[in-house]
Scaffold this motif. Structure first.
Motif, PDB file in Angstrom:
ATOM      1  N   ARG A  38      10.711 -46.130 -19.243  1.00  0.00           N
ATOM      2  CA  ARG A  38      11.329 -45.426 -20.416  1.00  0.00           C
ATOM      3  C   ARG A  38      12.076 -46.398 -21.307  1.00  0.00           C
ATOM      4  O   ARG A  38      12.620 -47.143 -20.739  1.00  0.00           O
ATOM      5  N   ARG A  40      13.811 -48.026 -24.575  1.00  0.00           N
ATOM      6  CA  ARG A  40      14.606 -48.000 -25.691  1.00  0.00           C
ATOM      7  C   ARG A  40      14.049 -48.992 -26.443  1.00  0.00           C
ATOM      8  O   ARG A  40      14.444 -50.294 -26.315  1.00  0.00           O
ATOM      9  N   GLU A  61       6.858 -39.226 -24.877  1.00  0.00           N
ATOM     10  CA  GLU A  61       7.836 -39.081 -23.948  1.00  0.00           C
ATOM     11  C   GLU A  61       7.999 -40.339 -23.383  1.00  0.00           C
ATOM     12  O   GLU A  61       7.029 -41.117 -22.865  1.00  0.00           O
ATOM     13  N   GLU A  64      12.010 -44.382 -26.915  1.00  0.00           N
ATOM     14  CA  GLU A  64      13.175 -43.992 -28.058  1.00  0.00           C
ATOM     15  C   GLU A  64      13.093 -45.118 -28.819  1.00  0.00           C
ATOM     16  O   GLU A  64      13.432 -46.353 -28.524  1.00  0.00           O
TER      17      GLU A  64
END
Length: 337
Positions: A38, A40, A61, A64
């Protein structure tokens, strides 16, 4: 030993990438997303709301994108919240521009590194992979260059990278911050700026030029395709043996800029006149004439070696830059610093 990019290690791991909007950073973002992390991704703030090469990555998904600047401590403090690992790539990297704007390089490359290391420490000791550069060695005193080779700053850029490396390592020794240094040699591939020789040659030829403008063709470089660079960074980041170490990302092979040019011209089936452009020459004692790195420490600590041959990598670059959607993003006849 886990393989680089292995799912068990990266699955759902929360990773911050600074400089994610750049050439290597955007490819690293893709590699980590593919491995299940995930991400960033920090894009340098601008009023155009443009995310650099992150614009090439579809919203998904696990990704970010955050706009900000590593020169701001409070921005960095917010960036590292809830993260489990940091890949620090944010830097000013153009050597020619560093002759004009050394203070900007000091602020971004050294102060930015200080901010990332400090907030990582304050957040409980988040592991940091700091990205170095083979330019820290200057012209090779021996080849292949290993990690014990003396450092020599031959440009303001390389001086700030030496300083940033030392600062990052000081946090490892002084505060036990889990720091690793990845030191790529000359990474090339899709999305690289035309200030670099490979995209400069390809885009000039693709635009139909009859006179190819180049700089000094005598220097040699150790060229690593960007996909291999990213996989090596993943391997370094997940190895316990690389803690507190600087590790090369290199092939151990050197190619002269003349041979590189000849290969690209051959692969593109062109005949052109070669012209030396004075604007593309470094100051006499600033040119780094020979870089060839040893990959042995990388292999010993991680089991990884770069895989793609130079000719295969160049073919991939030519195909990418010749695509109309891509070449239109560049200005082939303008020299970029």
């Amino acid at each position: 030993m886990s393989q680089p990019g292995s799912q068990p290690f990266w699955k759902n791991k929360r990773v911050l990438i600074t400089g994610a909007d750049g050439f290597i950073g955007s490819h690293l973002t893709e590699a980590l997303l593919q491995a299940g992390a995930r991400v960033r991704a920090l894009s340098q703030y601008n009023s155009f709301q443009h995310w650099g090469w992150l614009e090439e990555i579809a919203p998904q998904e696990g990704l970010e994108v955050v706009a900000g600047d590593v020169r701001d401590m409070e921005v960095c403090r917010k960036l590292v919240k809830d993260q489990e690992m940091i890949f620090h790539l944010a830097a000013l990297i153009s050597i020619p521009y560093s002759y004009q704007a050394a203070n900007s390089y000091l602020d971004t490359n050294i102060r930015g590194t200080l901010h990332i290391c400090q907030v990582a420490l304050d957040a409980g000791g988040i592991p940091v992979l700091h990205t170095s550069s083979s330019e820290v060695y200057g012209t090779a005193q021996y080849v292949p260059i290993d990690e014990r080779h003396p450092l020599q700053a031959q440009s303001p850029y390389s001086a700030t990278k030496i300083g940033a490396d030392a600062l990052a390592m000081s946090f490892y020794h002084s505060y036990s911050l889990p720091v690793r240094i990845a030191r790529p040699f000359n990474t090339y591939g899709p999305r690289q700026s035309t200030r670099a020789i490979i995209p400069s040659i390809i885009t000039q030829l693709a635009s139909g030029t009859q006179t190819l403008k180049v700089g000094d063709l005598r220097p040699t470089r150790d060229l690593v395709f960007v996909r291999d660079t990213c996989q090596a960074m993943l391997a370094i980041a997940q190895s316990e043996q690389t803690l507190g170490e600087a590790t090369h990302i290199a092939t151990g092979r050197e190619t002269s800029m003349q041979d590189l040019l000849d290969t690209i011209v051959r692969l593109m089936g062109r005949e052109v006149v070669i012209a030396t452009d004075p604007a593309r020459l470094r100051p006499k004692t600033s040119e780094v004439f020979r870089l060839c790195g040893s990959p042995e420490k990388l292999f010993a600590l991680t089991g990884f070696r770069p895989q793609l041959s130079l000719e295969e990598g160049l073919k991939a670059c030519i195909a990418w830059y010749q695509d109309a959607d891509h070449i239109n993003k560049f200005k082939p006849h303008t020299h970029h610093v």
